[in-house]
Design an enzyme around this catalytic site. Structure first.
Site, PDB file in Angstrom:
ATOM      1  N   GLY A  12      -5.663   6.005 -15.137  1.00 12.35           N
ATOM      2  CA  GLY A  12      -6.263   6.300 -13.835  1.00 12.35           C
ATOM      3  C   GLY A  12      -5.742   7.598 -13.260  1.00 12.35           C
ATOM      4  O   GLY A  12      -5.384   7.680 -12.081  1.00 12.35           O
ATOM      5  N   SER A 143       2.915  -2.183  -5.594  1.00 13.74           N
ATOM      6  CA  SER A 143       2.610  -1.980  -4.174  1.00 13.74           C
ATOM      7  C   SER A 143       3.610  -2.761  -3.333  1.00 13.74           C
ATOM      8  O   SER A 143       4.041  -3.855  -3.724  1.00 13.74           O
ATOM      9  CB  SER A 143       1.202  -2.463  -3.857  1.00 13.74           C
ATOM     10  N   TYR A 156      -5.288  -9.348  -3.762  1.00 15.06           N
ATOM     11  CA  TYR A 156      -4.580  -8.146  -4.193  1.00 15.06           C
ATOM     12  C   TYR A 156      -3.077  -8.393  -4.219  1.00 15.06           C
ATOM     13  O   TYR A 156      -2.384  -8.025  -5.175  1.00 15.06           O
ATOM     14  CB  TYR A 156      -4.927  -7.006  -3.226  1.00 15.06           C
TER      15      TYR A 156
END
Length: 251
Positions: A12, A143, A156
């Site tokens: 990515g 995260s 998520y």
């Protein structure tokens, strides 16, 4: 230019955090494989910038949630640049806010494909080359939402928590092969996909950050750079949180 250290594959990487991470690793002396799924132009511009700075770089299209494409990706990178020594698992998909009442199993699967399936496929594909070369680095981009637990983001958060669990389990399992596995957990780092954020949203977030500013992609890239380096050779199974202390009151 100094001798190339080896090959770093960043998933990515055509824009956002991935692009800045790729450029930092190139400056550190790595030949960089820039993975992208659809942004061929962004990947082309990035590889041109890296080459102009004197480092080897090539772009590789692949959907890193697809088993056959991941195997082909690592094969092409190995053939054209060499075996992957540093694997940065950065690719992500949409992260919609979904109220608990509206959650479905597919909502969870959409996140698990990127943060459980894709890392598993990529590490499995790259591991033989790392073992043959005497070791390697796996760096997951996680995260701090695992600590912040934002309403509407439970799917998520669950997938990111699973990614953290994989990091720690793989660190123990792969250490015997000289492979370190760590996770960098950014807070809110504004990149292109956050272009619609209002000044009020930014100010509200910033006001809760002890260091008094928003993080930058370069902050995240610096953490990745360290974990990829020889200096981090005895660091594994760890989380490096890059958020200016934003979650200190939540731990």
């Amino acid at each position: 230019m100094a001798a190339v250290k080896g090959v770093a594959l960043v998933t990515g990487a055509s824009r956002g955090l991935g692009a800045v991470i790729a450029e930092r690793l190139a400056r550190d002396g790595w030949a960089v494989a820039v993975n992208y799924r659809s942004d061929a132009e962004g990947a082309r511009r990035l590889t041109e910038r890296i080459r102009a700075a004197g480092a080897p770089a090539e772009a590789f299209a692949a959907d890193v949630t697809d088993e056959a494409q991941v195997s082909d990706l690592v094969g092409r990178v190995t053939e054209r640049l060499g075996p992957v020594r540093v694997l940065v698992l950065n690719a992500t998909g949409p992260q919609p806010s979904v109220a608990f009442e509206d959650l479905t199993w597919d909502t969870h699967l959409d996140q698990l494909r990127f943060f459980v399936k894709s890392p598993t496929l990529l590490v499995q594909a790259a591991l033989p080359g790392m073992k043959a070369g005497g070791g390697g680095r796996v760096i997951q981009i996680g995260s701090d939402i695992v600590d912040r637990l934002v309403p509407g983001m439970s799917a998520y958060a669950a997938a990111k928590a699973a990614q953290l669990g994989l990091t720690r389990a793989w660190a123990r399992e792969l250490g015997a092969h000289g492979v370190t596995v760590n996770l960098v957990a950014p807070g809110w780092i504004p990149v292109e996909r956050h272009s619609g954020a209002s000044d009020e949203e930014l100010d509200s977030y910033r006001s809760d950050v002890p260091l008094g500013r928003m993080g930058t992609p370069e902050d995240v890239a610096a953490a990745v750079s360290y974990l990829a380096s020889d200096a981090a050779g005895f660091v594994t199974g760890q989380t490096v949180t890059v958020n200016g202390g934003h979650t200190l009151g939540d731990i």
